[in-house]
Design a protein around this motif. Sequence first.
Motif, short mmCIF file in Angstrom:
data_model
loop_
_atom_site.label_atom_id
_atom_site.label_comp_id
_atom_site.label_asym_id
_atom_site.label_seq_id
_atom_site.Cartn_x
_atom_site.Cartn_y
_atom_site.Cartn_z
N ASN A 1 40.70 53.78 41.14
CA ASN A 1 40.42 53.14 39.85
C ASN A 1 41.45 52.10 39.46
OD1 ASN A 1 38.07 54.59 39.41
ND2 ASN A 1 39.12 56.25 38.37
N TRP A 2 42.42 51.84 40.31
CA TRP A 2 43.49 50.90 40.00
C TRP A 2 43.22 49.54 40.61
CZ3 TRP A 2 46.98 52.13 36.43
CH2 TRP A 2 47.15 53.48 36.13
N VAL A 3 43.59 48.48 39.87
CA VAL A 3 43.49 47.11 40.37
C VAL A 3 44.87 46.48 40.21
CG1 VAL A 3 42.38 44.86 40.15
CG2 VAL A 3 41.08 46.94 39.63
N TYR A 4 45.37 45.92 41.31
CA TYR A 4 46.68 45.27 41.34
C TYR A 4 46.45 43.79 41.66
CZ TYR A 4 48.23 50.08 41.90
OH TYR A 4 48.44 51.44 41.72
N THR A 5 46.74 42.92 40.70
CA THR A 5 46.56 41.49 40.98
C THR A 5 47.84 40.93 41.57
OG1 THR A 5 47.38 40.53 38.89
CG2 THR A 5 45.06 41.27 38.94
N ALA B 1 36.76 45.23 36.11
CA ALA B 1 37.71 45.62 35.06
C ALA B 1 37.78 44.48 34.03
CB ALA B 1 39.08 45.91 35.64
N SER B 2 38.64 44.64 33.05
CA SER B 2 38.82 43.61 32.04
C SER B 2 40.28 43.61 31.58
CB SER B 2 37.91 43.86 30.84
OG SER B 2 38.37 44.99 30.11
N MET B 3 40.60 42.65 30.73
CA MET B 3 41.96 42.56 30.19
C MET B 3 42.32 43.82 29.42
SD MET B 3 43.07 39.66 31.32
CE MET B 3 44.40 38.94 30.36
N GLU B 4 41.33 44.47 28.82
CA GLU B 4 41.58 45.71 28.06
C GLU B 4 42.04 46.85 28.97
OE1 GLU B 4 37.96 46.49 26.00
OE2 GLU B 4 38.30 44.90 24.53
N HIS B 5 41.77 46.74 30.26
CA HIS B 5 42.15 47.79 31.21
C HIS B 5 43.58 47.63 31.73
CE1 HIS B 5 37.63 47.96 31.79
NE2 HIS B 5 37.95 49.19 31.41
N LEU C 1 55.73 26.89 36.23
CA LEU C 1 56.62 27.27 35.13
C LEU C 1 56.49 28.74 34.76
CD1 LEU C 1 56.05 24.13 32.87
CD2 LEU C 1 57.94 24.56 34.49
N VAL C 2 55.33 29.34 35.10
CA VAL C 2 55.08 30.74 34.77
C VAL C 2 54.11 31.32 35.80
CG1 VAL C 2 53.22 30.18 33.15
CG2 VAL C 2 54.43 32.35 32.92
N GLU C 3 54.31 32.59 36.11
CA GLU C 3 53.40 33.33 36.99
C GLU C 3 53.26 34.73 36.41
OE1 GLU C 3 52.88 34.50 41.71
OE2 GLU C 3 54.77 33.63 41.03
N ILE C 4 52.02 35.23 36.37
CA ILE C 4 51.77 36.54 35.75
C ILE C 4 50.95 37.40 36.69
CG2 ILE C 4 50.75 37.75 33.77
CD1 ILE C 4 51.15 35.10 32.17
N GLU C 5 51.38 38.66 36.84
CA GLU C 5 50.63 39.64 37.62
C GLU C 5 50.31 40.83 36.72
OE1 GLU C 5 53.37 40.47 40.82
OE2 GLU C 5 54.18 42.19 39.75
N ALA C 6 49.30 41.60 37.11
CA ALA C 6 48.86 42.72 36.28
C ALA C 6 48.44 43.91 37.11
CB ALA C 6 47.69 42.27 35.40
N VAL C 7 48.55 45.06 36.48
CA VAL C 7 48.01 46.32 37.01
C VAL C 7 47.04 46.84 35.97
CG1 VAL C 7 48.53 48.67 37.75
CG2 VAL C 7 50.18 46.82 38.24
N ALA C 8 45.82 47.14 36.41
CA ALA C 8 44.79 47.61 35.49
C ALA C 8 44.16 48.88 36.04
CB ALA C 8 43.71 46.55 35.29
N ARG C 9 43.67 49.71 35.13
CA ARG C 9 42.97 50.93 35.53
C ARG C 9 41.55 50.88 34.98
NH1 ARG C 9 41.89 56.43 34.55
NH2 ARG C 9 42.19 57.65 36.45
N LYS C 10 40.61 50.83 35.90
CA LYS C 10 39.20 50.81 35.50
C LYS C 10 38.82 52.18 34.98
CE LYS C 10 37.70 49.59 39.60
NZ LYS C 10 36.78 49.19 40.68
N LYS C 11 37.92 52.21 34.02
CA LYS C 11 37.47 53.49 33.45
C LYS C 11 36.25 53.99 34.17
CE LYS C 11 39.51 52.84 29.02
NZ LYS C 11 39.43 52.99 27.63
#
Length: 126
Positions: free
Chosen positions: A26-30, A67-71, A116-126
């Motif tokens: 259920n995890w997403v790693y960008t 998934a979404s940003m809320e996750h 100038l900026v780089e962003i990564e995320a970890v999300a958990r799908k429901k």
Amino acid sequence: MSKKQIATTAAPGAIGPYSQAIAAGNWVYTSGQLGLNPETGELAEGVQEQARQSLNNVKAILEEAGASMEHIVKTTVYLKDMNDFAAVNEVYSSFFTEPYPARSAVEVARLPKDGLVEIEAVARKK
């Protein structure tokens, strides 16, 4: 646990031997997302527009993964100049609501394509 590559044309393609994201259970790693326009491959102009494009790229990848940003539970923000923290924070806050994801922000010597900026995320799908 198996892992699945996530790829979408709605975000810039990988510029090296990595995936836009990996889903594991259920995890997403960008992967870190620069402020690159997926259609032109060019960086957005200025740190706020790069932050906005970076987060839009994260959003597109998460949507492809179901998934979404809320996750999102955790982000890491890499900044070329920590003096841009407040400007990036202003954009960042427009993408999230409380409870906000956990976050780290670090200044780095250099980012790919001189971003100038780089962003990564970890999300958990429901």
